[in-house]
Design a protein around this motif. Structure first.
Motif, PDB file in Angstrom:
ATOM      1  N   VAL A 143     124.004 -68.047 -16.143  1.00 39.92           N
ATOM      2  CA  VAL A 143     124.431 -67.746 -17.454  1.00 39.92           C
ATOM      3  C   VAL A 143     124.131 -68.734 -18.513  1.00 39.92           C
ATOM      4  CG1 VAL A 143     126.161 -67.179 -19.169  1.00 39.92           C
ATOM      5  CG2 VAL A 143     126.220 -66.105 -16.838  1.00 39.92           C
ATOM      6  N   MET A 168     136.582 -63.495 -17.994  1.00 42.12           N
ATOM      7  CA  MET A 168     136.030 -64.705 -18.299  1.00 42.12           C
ATOM      8  C   MET A 168     134.561 -64.211 -18.663  1.00 42.12           C
ATOM      9  SD  MET A 168     134.795 -68.029 -16.251  1.00 42.12           S
ATOM     10  CE  MET A 168     133.751 -67.161 -15.274  1.00 42.12           C
ATOM     11  N   GLU A 169     134.071 -63.185 -17.813  1.00 36.69           N
ATOM     12  CA  GLU A 169     132.672 -62.635 -18.346  1.00 36.69           C
ATOM     13  C   GLU A 169     132.376 -61.922 -19.482  1.00 36.69           C
ATOM     14  OE1 GLU A 169     133.120 -61.298 -14.164  1.00 36.69           O
ATOM     15  OE2 GLU A 169     134.174 -62.718 -14.806  1.00 36.69           O
ATOM     16  N   MET A 173     127.700 -61.009 -13.933  1.00 30.21           N
ATOM     17  CA  MET A 173     127.619 -62.245 -14.917  1.00 30.21           C
ATOM     18  C   MET A 173     126.199 -62.583 -15.421  1.00 30.21           C
ATOM     19  SD  MET A 173     129.957 -65.405 -14.389  1.00 30.21           S
ATOM     20  CE  MET A 173     130.457 -65.199 -12.803  1.00 30.21           C
ATOM     21  N   VAL A 175     127.869 -64.192 -25.995  1.00 31.79           N
ATOM     22  CA  VAL A 175     127.281 -65.560 -26.415  1.00 31.79           C
ATOM     23  C   VAL A 175     125.896 -65.544 -26.277  1.00 31.79           C
ATOM     24  CG1 VAL A 175     127.558 -67.887 -25.478  1.00 31.79           C
ATOM     25  CG2 VAL A 175     129.500 -66.353 -25.738  1.00 31.79           C
ATOM     26  N   ALA A 213     129.835 -71.300 -22.382  1.00 30.04           N
ATOM     27  CA  ALA A 213     129.025 -70.027 -22.430  1.00 30.04           C
ATOM     28  C   ALA A 213     129.962 -68.768 -22.295  1.00 30.04           C
ATOM     29  CB  ALA A 213     128.208 -70.252 -21.035  1.00 30.04           C
ATOM     30  N   PHE A 214     131.257 -68.987 -21.976  1.00 26.80           N
ATOM     31  CA  PHE A 214     131.921 -67.815 -21.704  1.00 26.80           C
ATOM     32  C   PHE A 214     132.887 -67.692 -22.596  1.00 26.80           C
ATOM     33  CE2 PHE A 214     130.046 -69.119 -17.574  1.00 26.80           C
ATOM     34  CZ  PHE A 214     129.463 -68.160 -17.567  1.00 26.80           C
ATOM     35  N   ALA A 242     130.022 -63.356 -21.961  1.00 23.57           N
ATOM     36  CA  ALA A 242     128.790 -63.764 -21.485  1.00 23.57           C
ATOM     37  C   ALA A 242     127.654 -62.913 -22.242  1.00 23.57           C
ATOM     38  CB  ALA A 242     128.535 -63.248 -20.057  1.00 23.57           C
ATOM     39  N   TYR A 243     127.931 -61.554 -22.538  1.00 29.60           N
ATOM     40  CA  TYR A 243     126.665 -60.832 -23.317  1.00 29.60           C
ATOM     41  C   TYR A 243     126.730 -61.204 -24.746  1.00 29.60           C
ATOM     42  CZ  TYR A 243     124.735 -56.711 -25.715  1.00 29.60           C
ATOM     43  OH  TYR A 243     124.060 -56.049 -26.501  1.00 29.60           O
ATOM     44  N   GLY A 260     122.284 -59.459 -23.085  1.00 31.09           N
ATOM     45  CA  GLY A 260     122.304 -60.134 -24.340  1.00 31.09           C
ATOM     46  C   GLY A 260     121.200 -60.562 -24.944  1.00 31.09           C
ATOM     47  N   GLN A 305     121.217 -68.583 -21.594  1.00 27.66           N
ATOM     48  CA  GLN A 305     121.463 -68.840 -22.955  1.00 27.66           C
ATOM     49  C   GLN A 305     120.694 -70.126 -23.573  1.00 27.66           C
ATOM     50  OE1 GLN A 305     125.719 -69.377 -22.910  1.00 27.66           O
ATOM     51  NE2 GLN A 305     126.041 -67.328 -22.593  1.00 27.66           N
ATOM     52  N   GLN A 362     124.934 -59.546 -17.557  1.00 24.94           N
ATOM     53  CA  GLN A 362     125.342 -59.303 -18.688  1.00 24.94           C
ATOM     54  C   GLN A 362     124.722 -60.470 -19.934  1.00 24.94           C
ATOM     55  OE1 GLN A 362     129.696 -59.491 -19.370  1.00 24.94           O
ATOM     56  NE2 GLN A 362     130.070 -58.729 -17.280  1.00 24.94           N
ATOM     57  N   ALA A 363     124.496 -61.733 -19.426  1.00 27.94           N
ATOM     58  CA  ALA A 363     124.063 -62.609 -20.288  1.00 27.94           C
ATOM     59  C   ALA A 363     122.292 -62.081 -20.510  1.00 27.94           C
ATOM     60  CB  ALA A 363     124.183 -63.876 -19.858  1.00 27.94           C
TER      61      ALA A 363
END
Lengths: 321, 155
Positions: free
Chosen positions: B114, A1-2, B29, A8, A276-277, A5-6, B36, B118, B32-33
């Motif tokens: 996350v 799922m993760e 998690m 998105v 988000a994922f 994340a980067y 980004g 965003q 990572q976001a």
């Protein structure tokens, strides 16, 4: 799922720079095409207003979408529904370039599921085995039609139908609901466009059968039957489908109908904005950017053809932001 | 060492391990976001870092419960008490709220963080709201911490 994340998060950061309706209004209020391009470059478009050729500017923007997406995902096959269009476009370009013995390098698109040079070489060397399996039959059929009849339009119809079928198959294979639905919408709306145009031009049953691709939300046989009967019958059939809104748009004008088609797709992808994922926001960004480029093309051609702001505004689609 | 002590130690370990796993997943998690967002705009580092750290607290709560439990049963002092089987079970069960809620709330908080990151990426002014949404999840980790502490001290 993760895993998304980067990606998105990067998409969300970029979404802040998508053109809004106000931005488009600003471009539309430009008096000259140069001024419009300068406004666009302030909004992040390429070239600092110095790219003279509009198509070149828009091609660069399209390439920017894919070079960005390429950085985000490892498995590019998830975007096949978007990339297949470029493959089949390149196949059409290669077939015509080969038939006319011309070099049409500027027509090829860079991002596809198959390298454009592979398609070029396969067509030039007449080696179908170099092409992906799904494309071979289409290539052979389109090439033989082009050689026998010299009819480029017929060749386009064959390749375009194969493209729609490939998109539908890629959509069905995808695990992402948004991509599945996008593929279905894309194919169904393309079928309706073909049916409406074919009906206006009084095309034969052979044409419709050759051009229309099967999809889940339309009965293609009924679409062919009603397209052959007349506009009223076609509209009546559409009223009973999930695309009844098309009839109202068509009663206004064909450009209103095309706008309705694009808006339907944007409405569908907008629902993915807050996941988000998932792959949804990435796919949504691609459609949003393509829609943005389409809107810019409409505005720039409107300015260069001295169309009134009002008539250009009528053709502008809803924006994603 | 009695079976009771072994059970109490197992409870302490489970609290620390499960909360730690949850926090590692949540912070990872959100990391990572955050990476980004920083790829696109390095100036947002400070803002997204705060959101990334929020799911890390459950790991600390788990450590606290483990520390209190080990202290209560004398392991930390090097002089373990001889607990009965029932006392051992009581310590074990007392650690469970923190273990389970720590694991799940950290993962859920990570997901909310996350989404908050965003949100911050698109609208930097809305970062406070993103933090509040993620902090809401913290409530349940704190409640579990409280229940575990009260239970451990009540034995």
């Amino acid at each position: 799922m993760e895993q998304y994340a980067y990606a998105v998060s990067r998409i969300k950061a970029r979404e802040a720079f998508l053109l809004s309706m106000q931005d488009l209004e600003q471009v539309l209020s430009s008096d000259t095409i140069e001024e419009a391009k300068r406004v666009l470059s302030d909004k992040g478009f390429d070239g600092n207003g110095e790219v003279k050729d509009t198509e070149e500017l828009l091609k660069k923007e399209t390439e920017k979408i894919w070079s960005f997406i390429w950085e985000l995902v490892e498995d590019k096959s998830v975007f096949d529904v978007f990339l297949l269009r470029n493959d089949y476009h390149n196949l059409k370009a290669a077939l015509k370039a080969d038939y006319m013995n011309l070099d049409m390098d500027s027509l090829y698109l860079d991002y596809g599921t198959v390298d454009k040079d592979v398609i070029k070489k396969a067509v030039k060397d007449k080696d179908a085995l170099m092409l992906p399996e799904d494309m071979r039959e289409t290539y052979e059929k389109a090439q033989s039609v082009l050689l026998k009849t010299g009819d480029g339009q017929l060749c386009d119809i064959i390749v375009d139908k194969a493209c729609l079928e490939a998109i539908k198959t890629a959509g069905d294979k995808s695990e992402d609901e948004m991509i599945k639905k996008y593929a279905e919408l894309y194919v169904a709306l393309s079928d309706i466009k073909i049916a409406v145009r074919g009906n206006k031009l009084r095309k034969s049953a052979d044409f419709f059968n050759m051009a229309l691709a099967k999809c889940d939300t339309l009965d293609v046989d009924a679409l062919v039957k009603n397209s052959l009967k007349g506009a009223e019958e076609l509209y009546d059939y559409l009223k009973g489908t999930a695309y009844s809104g098309a009839v109202e748009a068509l009663s206004e004008s064909y450009s209103a109908f095309e706008k309705w088609c694009d808006n339907l797709i944007v409405d569908h992808i907008k629902k993915q904005k807050y996941n988000a994922f998932t792959l949804g926001p990435i796919a949504s960004y691609i459609v949003a950017r393509e829609n943005e480029i389409k809107a810019v093309r409409i505005i720039l051609s409107g300015i260069s053809n001295d169309l009134s702001s009002e008539s250009v505004r009528e053709r502008l689609r809803d924006m994603y932001v | 060492m009695t079976l009771g002590v072994a059970l109490a130690i197992a409870g302490a370990v489970i609290a620390a391990v499960m909360s730690g796993i949850g926090s590692a997943k949540g912070v990872g998690m959100a990391g990572q976001a955050a990476a980004g967002v920083c790829t696109e705009d390095p100036n947002k580092f400070g803002k997204v870092l705060i959101l990334q750290l929020l799911p890390g607290t459950q790991g600390i709560y788990g450590l606290l419960i483990a520390f209190i439990t080990l202290s209560q049963i004398g392991i930390l002092g090097g002089n373990p008490e001889s607990l009965s089987l029932y006392e051992g079970i009581a310590y074990f069960v007392a650690c469970l709220p923190m273990a389970f809620v720590g694991l799940w709330s950290a993962i859920s908080q990570g997901k909310t963080a996350v989404a908050g990151i965003q949100l911050t990426a698109k609208n930097p002014d809305q970062m406070g709201k993103g933090m509040i949404f993620a902090a809401m999840v913290e409530t349940y980790a704190i409640l579990a911490l409280l229940v575990s502490i009260l239970a451990i001290f009540g034995i």
